[in-house]
Design a protein around this motif. Structure first.
Motif, PDB file in Angstrom:
ATOM      1  N   UNK A 207       0.822  -1.209   0.000  1.00  0.00           N
ATOM      2  CA  UNK A 207       0.000   0.000   0.000  1.00  0.00           C
ATOM      3  C   UNK A 207       0.855   1.258   0.000  1.00  0.00           C
ATOM      4  N   UNK A 208       1.949   1.228  -0.713  1.00  0.00           N
ATOM      5  CA  UNK A 208       2.821   2.394  -0.775  1.00  0.00           C
ATOM      6  C   UNK A 208       2.136   3.527  -1.548  1.00  0.00           C
ATOM      7  N   UNK A 209       2.533   4.753  -1.247  1.00  0.00           N
ATOM      8  CA  UNK A 209       2.024   5.918  -1.970  1.00  0.00           C
ATOM      9  C   UNK A 209       2.905   6.136  -3.197  1.00  0.00           C
ATOM     10  N   UNK A 210       2.387   5.786  -4.358  1.00  0.00           N
ATOM     11  CA  UNK A 210       3.141   5.914  -5.601  1.00  0.00           C
ATOM     12  C   UNK A 210       3.038   7.353  -6.103  1.00  0.00           C
ATOM     13  N   UNK A 251      -9.350  -3.232   5.265  1.00  0.00           N
ATOM     14  CA  UNK A 251      -8.024  -2.675   5.028  1.00  0.00           C
ATOM     15  C   UNK A 251      -7.766  -2.482   3.537  1.00  0.00           C
ATOM     16  N   UNK A 252      -7.275  -1.313   3.198  1.00  0.00           N
ATOM     17  CA  UNK A 252      -6.971  -1.012   1.806  1.00  0.00           C
ATOM     18  C   UNK A 252      -5.821  -1.894   1.302  1.00  0.00           C
ATOM     19  N   UNK A 253      -5.994  -2.456   0.126  1.00  0.00           N
ATOM     20  CA  UNK A 253      -4.920  -3.218  -0.501  1.00  0.00           C
ATOM     21  C   UNK A 253      -4.752  -4.633  -0.006  1.00  0.00           C
ATOM     22  N   UNK A 254      -5.683  -5.123   0.835  1.00  0.00           N
ATOM     23  CA  UNK A 254      -5.550  -6.491   1.328  1.00  0.00           C
ATOM     24  C   UNK A 254      -5.917  -7.483   0.227  1.00  0.00           C
TER      25      UNK A 254
END
Length: 318
Positions: A207-210, A251-254
């Motif tokens: 869930x990194x901020x790209x 959860x975001x991105x799970x």
């Protein structure tokens, strides 16, 4: 002619039934355990004209033995006979002239002792500008592991490396060992590698901020599975109450794939970003070594001549 007594035959049959054949084929290979004592890299003869690498370090989070990692990176690179490596732990006032003495810069730096600390140790504005200009004018850059745990509040740095971890939304997924999916096996860095390789004692950044302006090309991903947050697997570092089925679902991105390795252009320069490589333990394994060595060469030259190491090679599965 000599005959075998019936009793002996029955005894042999009984023994065979009690001692079934091994279920696993025992294979003997040429193997020795990794070295646990780190060697000190010795100087290189300048006449060899190796690619020059500068590791920028000197501040990192408490979880990272950056001095040990720097030594292992330097030794590993110099052993290929392709690189000549130097380490600086003081880049506060780094200059463009200093950087231009090298073909590629590897960042093993984090500005905080703790990922969530509000106070950080930053380089001078001139040092940041020198780094940006160096890459923009054609210098190579490797952003390594902890390089993504800071810089979230420095837009140009975030654009340079492609992404950063954001407290509160990004996370380190629980597994200490996990498969890494090589999603582009045609790129010069990954050509000839297996589709799936493993990393050990490592961090899966999820869930990194790209950065939207960094046109990254993803080479490898990892899967953040909800099942991996089972408290029977994670241990006390991940409190069960924080990862109930209901909370995991929200959860975001799970249960999704997340970029772990990528490339990008920055001006005329090439950037190789690799979130893997937590410590000296992870650096013992050839798939990670392969990515680091070939990625560094690519960042420096745009080409790859170093081989895929044996344990990272593709092989027939049919």
């Amino acid at each position: 002619m000599k005959t075998t007594p019936i009793a002996a035959v029955l005894t042999c049959a009984a023994m065979a039934a009690a001692c079934p054949a091994p279920a696993q084929v025992i294979v003997t290979i040429d193997y020795r355990p990794p070295e646990t004592v780190q060697r000190v890299a010795i100087p290189v003869n300048p006449k060899e004209q190796r690619l020059r690498v500068l590791i920028v370090s000197g501040q990192n989070s408490y979880e990272h033995d950056w001095t040990g990692v720097n030594n292992m990176l330097r030794t590993m690179m110099q052993d290929t006979k392709r690189f000549d490596v130097r380490v600086t732990e003081d880049f506060d006032h780094g200059t463009l002239a200093e950087l231009k003495a090298y073909d590629v810069v590897l960042l093993n730096y984090s500005s905080r002792w703790n990922y969530a600390d509000p106070v950080q140790h930053l380089w001078s504005d001139d040092a940041f500008k020198a780094l940006y200009q160096y890459v923009r004018e054609g210098g190579g850059l490797v952003a390594y592991h902890s390089s993504f745990t800071w810089g979230r509040d420095i837009p140009e740095y975030k654009r340079l490396i492609g992404a950063t971890m954001e407290p509160g939304s990004s996370r380190r997924a629980p597994p200490g060992s996990f498969p890494v999916h090589i999603v582009d096996r045609d790129h010069p860095i990954t050509a000839g590698m297996r589709e799936f390789v493993w990393t050990y004692n490592d961090d899966m950044y999820t869930n990194m901020a790209m950065d939207p302006e960094a046109k990254i090309h993803v080479l490898a991903t990892a899967h953040d599975a909800a099942a991996a947050y089972d408290p029977r697997l994670t241990g006390p570092k991940y409190p069960a109450a924080a990862y109930t089925p209901e909370k995991l679902k929200a959860m975001k991105g799970i249960d999704a794939d997340h970029p772990q390795v990528w490339t990008a252009d920055y001006g005329k320069g090439r950037v190789f970003s690799i979130t893997l490589g937590h410590d000296e333990v992870s650096l013992h394994f050839q798939p990670l070594q392969t990515l680091i060595l070939r990625g560094t060469e690519w960042a420096a030259t745009g080409k790859v001549t170093l081989p895929v190491l044996e344990e990272a090679k593709d092989y027939p599965t049919k």
